[in-house]
Design a protein around this motif. Structure first.
Motif, PDB file in Angstrom:
ATOM      1  N   GLY A  44       6.896   7.591 -56.175  1.00  0.00           N
ATOM      2  CA  GLY A  44       6.138   8.633 -55.479  1.00  0.00           C
ATOM      3  C   GLY A  44       4.788   8.919 -56.102  1.00  0.00           C
ATOM      4  N   ASP A  45       4.248   7.958 -56.830  1.00  0.00           N
ATOM      5  CA  ASP A  45       2.976   8.143 -57.544  1.00  0.00           C
ATOM      6  C   ASP A  45       1.824   7.523 -56.765  1.00  0.00           C
ATOM      7  N   PRO A  46       0.975   8.357 -56.122  1.00  0.00           N
ATOM      8  CA  PRO A  46      -0.165   7.816 -55.381  1.00  0.00           C
ATOM      9  C   PRO A  46      -1.125   7.016 -56.256  1.00  0.00           C
ATOM     10  N   GLY A  47      -1.095   7.217 -57.558  1.00  0.00           N
ATOM     11  CA  GLY A  47      -1.940   6.466 -58.473  1.00  0.00           C
ATOM     12  C   GLY A  47      -1.576   4.992 -58.527  1.00  0.00           C
ATOM     13  N   GLU A  88      -3.233   7.245 -46.071  1.00  0.00           N
ATOM     14  CA  GLU A  88      -3.137   8.681 -45.808  1.00  0.00           C
ATOM     15  C   GLU A  88      -2.365   9.377 -46.930  1.00  0.00           C
ATOM     16  N   TRP A  89      -1.262   8.788 -47.347  1.00  0.00           N
ATOM     17  CA  TRP A  89      -0.441   9.345 -48.420  1.00  0.00           C
ATOM     18  C   TRP A  89      -1.231   9.446 -49.725  1.00  0.00           C
ATOM     19  N   ALA A  90      -2.037   8.423 -50.010  1.00  0.00           N
ATOM     20  CA  ALA A  90      -2.803   8.392 -51.259  1.00  0.00           C
ATOM     21  C   ALA A  90      -4.114   9.168 -51.155  1.00  0.00           C
ATOM     22  N   GLY A  91      -4.413   9.715 -49.970  1.00  0.00           N
ATOM     23  CA  GLY A  91      -5.637  10.490 -49.802  1.00  0.00           C
ATOM     24  C   GLY A  91      -6.880   9.642 -49.678  1.00  0.00           C
TER      25      GLY A  91
END
Length: 100
Positions: A44-47, A88-91
Motif C-alpha cells: 500500500g505504499d504509493p512511493g 490516480e492512487w499515487a497522486g
C-alpha cells in the motif's frame, strides 16, 4: 463460483456477458482486481509506484509474447485502466491526451 468458467460449455451469449463493460472479465472489474493485487503486494505504499508499474508492464509484455505479439483490444484497454488507477492512487496527474 464467480470467476470460474467452463470453456467447453459456455455459450457465445454468456461469453459476451462476461467481457461486457460491467462483466466479470470486462475492463473495469478486471482492472480493479489487478490494481488491488498490485497495491496489496506493494504494501500500500504509493512511493513504490515505479516498481508496481514495472511489474504490470512485465506481466503485460509476457502476455504479449505468449500470444504471439498481439492481444485482443480489451487487453490494451484493461492495461490502460490499470495504469490510470495506479496513477490516480499515487497522486500522479494525467498527462495530456495524445493528439490524433
Amino acid at each position: 463460483p464467480e470467476g470460474q468458467v467452463d470453456l467447453e460449455t459456455i455459450t457465445p451469449e454468456e461469453a459476451q456477458e462476461l467481457v461486457a463493460d460491467d462483466g466479470y472479465f470486462g475492463v473495469e472489474k478486471t482492472a480493479e482486481r489487478i490494481f488491488n493485487f498490485a497495491v496489496g503486494i506493494s504494501g500500500g505504499d504509493p512511493g513504490r509506484i515505479d516498481a508496481i508499474k514495472e511489474g504490470v508492464n512485465k506481466g503485460f509484455q509476457e502476455a504479449l509474447e505468449a500470444f504471439g505479439g498481439e492481444l485482443p483490444e480489451i487487453s490494451y484497454n484493461t492495461y490502460d485502466a490499470v495504469m490510470n488507477k495506479l496513477d490516480e492512487w499515487a497522486g500522479i496527474e494525467p498527462g495530456p491526451e495524445p493528439s490524433s
